[in-house]
Design an enzyme around this catalytic site. Structure first.
Site, mmCIF file in Angstrom:
data_model
loop_
_atom_site.group_PDB
_atom_site.id
_atom_site.type_symbol
_atom_site.label_atom_id
_atom_site.label_comp_id
_atom_site.label_asym_id
_atom_site.label_seq_id
_atom_site.Cartn_x
_atom_site.Cartn_y
_atom_site.Cartn_z
ATOM 1 N N PHE A 1 0.821 -1.227 0.000
ATOM 2 C CA PHE A 1 0.000 0.000 0.000
ATOM 3 C C PHE A 1 0.854 1.276 0.000
ATOM 4 O O PHE A 1 2.064 1.219 -0.013
ATOM 5 C CB PHE A 1 -1.063 -0.029 1.109
ATOM 6 C CG PHE A 1 -0.569 0.076 2.533
ATOM 7 C CD1 PHE A 1 0.750 0.277 2.839
ATOM 8 C CD2 PHE A 1 -1.485 -0.027 3.565
ATOM 9 C CE1 PHE A 1 1.169 0.380 4.146
ATOM 10 C CE2 PHE A 1 -1.072 0.073 4.891
ATOM 11 C CZ PHE A 1 0.245 0.276 5.167
ATOM 12 N N GLU A 2 0.191 2.386 -0.054
ATOM 13 C CA GLU A 2 0.827 3.709 -0.197
ATOM 14 C C GLU A 2 1.741 3.750 -1.420
ATOM 15 O O GLU A 2 2.793 4.377 -1.402
ATOM 16 C CB GLU A 2 1.635 4.046 1.057
ATOM 17 C CG GLU A 2 0.757 4.163 2.278
ATOM 18 C CD GLU A 2 1.281 5.187 3.250
ATOM 19 O OE1 GLU A 2 2.010 6.087 2.812
ATOM 20 O OE2 GLU A 2 0.946 5.097 4.428
#
Lengths: 433, 621
Positions: free
Chosen positions: B425-426
């Protein structure tokens, strides 16, 4: 056989063996054998005809076969009502060996049996070939001294042995240890059949999977399944979907001549679907065909849905949108590109072609049938309803007339310069498939 | 407003707030120098911006005292009251835990004080992240709330929007969520399908579409939503552009799907969010209409650095637990800790934790400098390094633990599952590597334009210059970028490591120049090259961070600074040789470079969409 020919043969044989031995010693690829080696074998068979087959036809000409009965023919006619299968073939061979203890005429019998194999459906059975080789008397034809092996020893028998191997080769049957054992027993290690055997052993394994697009050995009999296979064979995109637009009316009407409800099977990939969706309805698209496709010994015909290439001024330039990737820049704002010494692209003249949107195979090649295909395509491609479709069906293409004669309707508007266009299409198809 | 927000908070938070006001007043004037070039970008040109990274950023004693006072209760809460195993098993954070988190003020850590938040600096935020990450589900929930969910309002919101939303978000009364991902759109903004159309009376936007994998999607009452709107260009043409909106759940038409069943971070709430004719007032447009892309990019770029400290916190805890096991478990009458292969794993964990901690706090310190310095490359590097180190270290820790690491009765397998998401993620690490390399190359490419052009045109002096430079390099000239020596920034005990860094930076800049010369702007397509560039840069940044930190530790006289020196030297040497290898791979016709073969293999596999090789037992005959 004349002396001159014998000498020629002997030279060929020694070269052939020399080639094999040298490659075995040096470990170099086999293809480096001097090109004269196989030529030596050619000499043995037919007088220097470059295209003649490696193995001679049986001594009696084939045309004569129909009229005059070949010797031992009666062995294969013993069960006129019976089924022609492996068991009866084996029976025939055994009958020959039992009835003819001295094996007189065994060469003729083997040639005959080779011809009969197809009828009995045993042409791909290795055991049968070994059985045929087993007919040869053992130890008799083996060269006993160096002169035997230099000069062709029992040429007729050796050629017969080669013929057996040749037929195996043609049917893609790989010889096994037993074959080798038989051959050494019959002809010895230094003989032409053995040379052939070694070559088969070498090249068969290399050639067996040389086709990157293999076709199954037994093709499906059902035309729908066959069409499915053929379409998958032509379409490079694995996510393409095969759709059966219409099944044949009755199960048993496998022939393509049923005019009422022939099968229609099409294939289309998501990319093609997207391309069709973006097609400008102002330009017509074409249904073209039939084009032929050979799958082993079967020829099937297909049609394509395609468009002409857009003229360069109408093409949309694909540009990278400014705000596209949330995470990293998709292009660098630099004034210089790849340097020429890092540009490995070959200078290829590419002939651009119009897009192909779908392929189909149908039981009939008339416009009515193909219109049904287009109708079916409209369900998944709504834009197709707005695009004019022109049918450009060629009345004949090779064997087509023979297989489904009378079904062809003349195309609606035979465009001029058709032949040229057809050539283009053919080329295009070749590159597509 | 600020007083009202703080009123609800615990005493510790209030104390911290007071002290921090004093601190900000005292700290700001100290740093008056104009923001200089970002550090990482200059590495591409072979320069080490010493000002930026030496000395290692410090916090004042007051600030430190206050943060320690604040850290205490949070740590106590996390170790004593948070039951991570239960959260993981039930897939939900209990309400009382959430309430306690709210009362600790953890929902508004970076919200400015005037809106009722704690207004923490990046450094302090990183420090708190170390503790919060003891439970990954809570850490992710909080991060989705404030690092991305409400960050848009702080970064791009108008005064009215801030006043309207931030206080309630900071107190935790409202939870925020960030709605960007769609079924067809991950990092591709062009394929966003959610659409906002202006209503007849031009007072509302009507929002339609679905978003997937929204963290806090089921809890949130305020969403930052990105949707396509029609925007009239300056030249009159209508274009679809992304716009950011603040959407309240009360606007109606918002439904969330059922929580997704995930591998890790199971306590966090992730679900689909559907918008059906949701009427959003025009005042709720975040930033400009059509300016949503920039808003999204800024939000995503701003939140990444904190992963470094968070992972470091988690790793420190993990080292404690694993070391406990290794020193008590006996095999062959010896403790596990006496075996070399086990010891090696602890050295690795300590080293990784040390490096990522250094990188994270160095970046946080840079970000805390006035003038909003752009540290997005540094932050991305911290994220990539820390997430990969986390996965590696947790895996090694499990190896030490053997069978018990695999059992559900112990927390280790949960930590392993939780840490897997960090690489995804990110921004996945692959994408961030592209970002790191391309942003740097863009910077270097612009500056080198003139030089590259001269070289391409065959300018004799430039070519001669370059050639003689390369010859000198190849003759083994030692590079001195001024890190060591008298008044050098690096302590003499790490002189070797500093030289290694200098050598690497120098070689790296040469390689970058060659790459630009070779590929120009088409380097965008050379992803394998870019990956190596990014890897080298991450190593260089890590080396700089540890050198800077260890030097400070020695000079200040921190406890166990000799241990830090060891770790720094180990990392620098390892990274140096890794870099050398990567640099040699980047050479043209380098024998180490297998890219062409790798590309061929993958091409063939992907063409067949299967493993290509025949079975080892297959025969042709």
């Amino acid at each position: 056989m004349s002396w001159a020919q014998a000498i020629l043969l002997a030279r060929g044989l020694s070269r052939g063996w020399g080639g094999i031995c040298s490659t075995a010693l040096t470990g170099a690829p086999f293809s480096q054998v001097t090109p004269q080696a196989p030529r030596g074998l050619h000499c043995s068979t037919a007088a220097h005809q470059p295209d003649s087959p490696l193995v001679p036809r049986p001594p009696e000409p084939q045309r004569g076969l129909v009229k005059a009965l070949a010797p031992h023919e009666e062995l294969f006619r013993q069960a006129p009502d019976g089924v022609r299968d492996k068991a009866s073939f084996v029976q025939a061979v055994q009958n020959f060996t039992q009835y003819n203890v001295h094996k007189r005429g065994h060469v003729d019998f083997i040639y005959l049996a080779l011809r009969k194999m197809r009828e009995y459906g045993v042409e791909r059975d290795l055991a049968i070939y070994n059985l045929l080789l087993d007919i040869f008397p053992k130890e008799v034809f083996r060269p006993r001294n160096i002169f035997h092996s230099i000069f062709l020893h029992y040429p007729r028998q050796q050629e017969c042995g080669i013929a057996v191997l040749e037929q195996m080769e043609n049917h893609g049957v790989m010889p096994n240890k037993e074959t080798e054992f038989l051959l050494t027993q019959i002809f010895g290690r230094k003989s032409y059949p053995m040379l052939k055997f070694v070559r088969m052993k070498l090249w068969f394994t290399r050639f067996k999977n040389i086709n990157p697009f293999p076709v199954p050995r037994d093709l499906p009999q059902d035309p729908v399944d066959l069409a499915r296979l053929a379409l998958r064979h032509m379409e490079p995109d694995l996510s393409a979907r095969v759709t059966v637009y219409q099944m044949p009316l009755s199960k048993d009407s496998t022939d393509a001549t049923d005019p009422t409800e022939p099968h229609i099977i099409g294939i289309q990939s998501p990319d093609q679907q997207a391309a069709l969706a973006h097609h400008d309805p102002a330009h017509p698209i074409f249904v073209e065909g039939p084009f032929s496709l050979w799958l082993r010994d079967k020829c099937v015909y297909y049609h394509i849905l395609r468009a002409d290439l857009l003229p360069p001024e109408e093409r949309e330039v694909e540009e990278i949108p400014e705000e596209w990737n949330l995470y990293y820049p998709m292009q660098l704002d630099l004034a210089y590109g790849r340097s020429s010494w890092d540009d490995y692209e070959f200078n290829i003249d590419e002939v651009e072609e119009g897009p192909v949107f779908a392929i189909c195979m149908a039981g009939a090649h008339d416009q009515a049938t193909l219109a049904k295909w287009i109708q079916g395509l409209q369900e998944t491609n709504p834009t197709l309803a707005r695009i004019p479709v022109v049918f450009r069906l060629s009345p004949s293409s090779g064997e087509l007339l023979a297989s489904s004669s009378g079904l062809e309707e003349p195309p609606l508007t035979p465009p001029e310069g058709r032949e040229e266009e057809e050539n283009n299409q053919q080329r295009q198809q070749q590159s597509q498939s | 407003m600020s007083g009202c927000g703080l009123f609800l908070r615990s005493a510790a938070a209030a104390r911290l707030g007071r002290a921090r006001v004093a601190f900000t007043a005292s700290r700001r004037p100290l740093r008056t120098s104009p923001p200089s070039q970002a550090f990482a970008k200059e590495l591409f040109l072979g320069k080490i911006e010493k000002k930026e990274v030496f000395p290692f950023p410090e916090v004042s004693q007051d600030e430190l005292n206050e943060i320690n006072q604040f850290v205490g209760p949070v740590e106590k809460f996390f170790t004593e009251e948070v039951d991570s195993q239960k959260i993981d098993r039930e897939g939900k954070i209990p309400n009382e835990t959430l309430e306690k988190l709210k009362s600790l003020g953890l929902f508004g850590m970076q919200v400015p004080e005037e809106y009722g938040g704690l207004g923490l600096s990046n450094t302090m935020y990183a420090r708190l992240g170390e503790i919060i990450s003891l439970d990954c589900s809570i850490a992710v929930t909080l991060a989705a709330h404030q690092a991305i969910g409400l960050k848009g309002i702080i970064l791009a919101g108008s005064e009215e929007q801030k006043a309207r939303y931030l206080p309630k978000l900071a107190s935790g009364e409202h939870v925020a969520a960030f709605c960007l991902t769609e079924p067809a759109s991950g990092s591709d903004a062009a394929s966003i399908r959610t659409r906002a159309t202006l209503s007849e009376d031009k007072k509302h936007y009507v929002l339609n579409g679905s978003k997937v994998w929204i963290t806090n999607g089921g809890l949130a009452s305020v969403f930052t939503v990105f949707a396509k709107t029609e925007v009239v260009d300056s030249n009159g043409s209508v274009k679809d552009k992304v716009t950011a909106f603040i959407v309240e759940r009360d606007f109606g038409g918002i439904t969330s799907g059922k929580p997704e069943d995930k591998l890790g971070i199971r306590g966090s709430n992730t679900c689909e969010v559907h918008f059906e004719n949701t009427r959003v007032p025009v005042e709720n447009v975040l930033g400009e209409v059509g300016g949503g892309f920039k808003v999204a990019m800024n939000i995503l770029n701003s939140g990444r650095f904190s992963m470094g400290s968070a992972v470091a916190g988690m790793l420190k805890k993990l080292i404690e637990m694993t070391a406990e096991y290794a020193c008590t478990r006996k095999q062959f009458n010896r403790n596990l800790s006496e075996f070399g292969l086990i010891q090696e794993k602890f050295a690795l964990m300590a080293q990784k934790a040390y490096v990522m901690e250094s990188m994270a706090y160095l970046t946080a310190g840079m970000l805390d400098q006035p003038g909003f310095p752009d540290c997005s490359i540094e932050a991305a590097m911290v994220k990539v390094f820390s997430s990969e180190a986390a996965w590696q270290c947790v895996s090694e820790a499990l190896q030490v633990l053997g069978g018990s690491g695999y059992m559900r009765d112990y927390p280790y397998e949960r930590i392993l599952r939780d840490s897997r998401i960090l690489l995804i993620f990110e921004g996945t690490n692959e994408i961030l590597r592209m970002y790191i390399a391309l942003t740097g190359l863009q910077h270097a490419g612009r500056i080198l334009t003139a030089r590259v052009k001269q070289l391409k045109q065959g300018n004799v002096t430039t070519i001669m210059e370059t050639v003689s430079q390369r010859v000198r390099d190849s003759l083994g000239r030692t590079v001195d970028l001024g890190l060591t020596g008298k008044l050098g920034a690096v302590h003499p005990s790490m002189e070797d490591s500093a030289h290694k860094l200098e050598q690497n930076v120098h070689d790296f800049s040469r390689t970058v120049e060659t790459l630009l010369l070779r590929f120009g702007k088409t380097i965008v397509e050379e992803q394998l090259v870019l990956k190596r560039v990014a890897n080298i840069l991450i190593n260089l940044y890590g080396m700089t961070a540890v050198l800077s930190r260890a030097s400070r530790s020695i000079r200040v006289g921190l406890q166990n600074h000799d241990h830090e020196v060891l770790l720094a030297n180990i990392f620098c040497t390892e990274a140096y040789y890794q870099n050398l290898f990567a640099l040699s791979q980047l050479d043209k016709y380098s024998p180490e470079n297998l890219d062409e073969l790798i590309k061929k293999v993958s091409q063939q596999v992907l063409e067949k969409r299967a493993y290509v090789c025949a079975h080892p037992l297959d025969r042709t005959a």
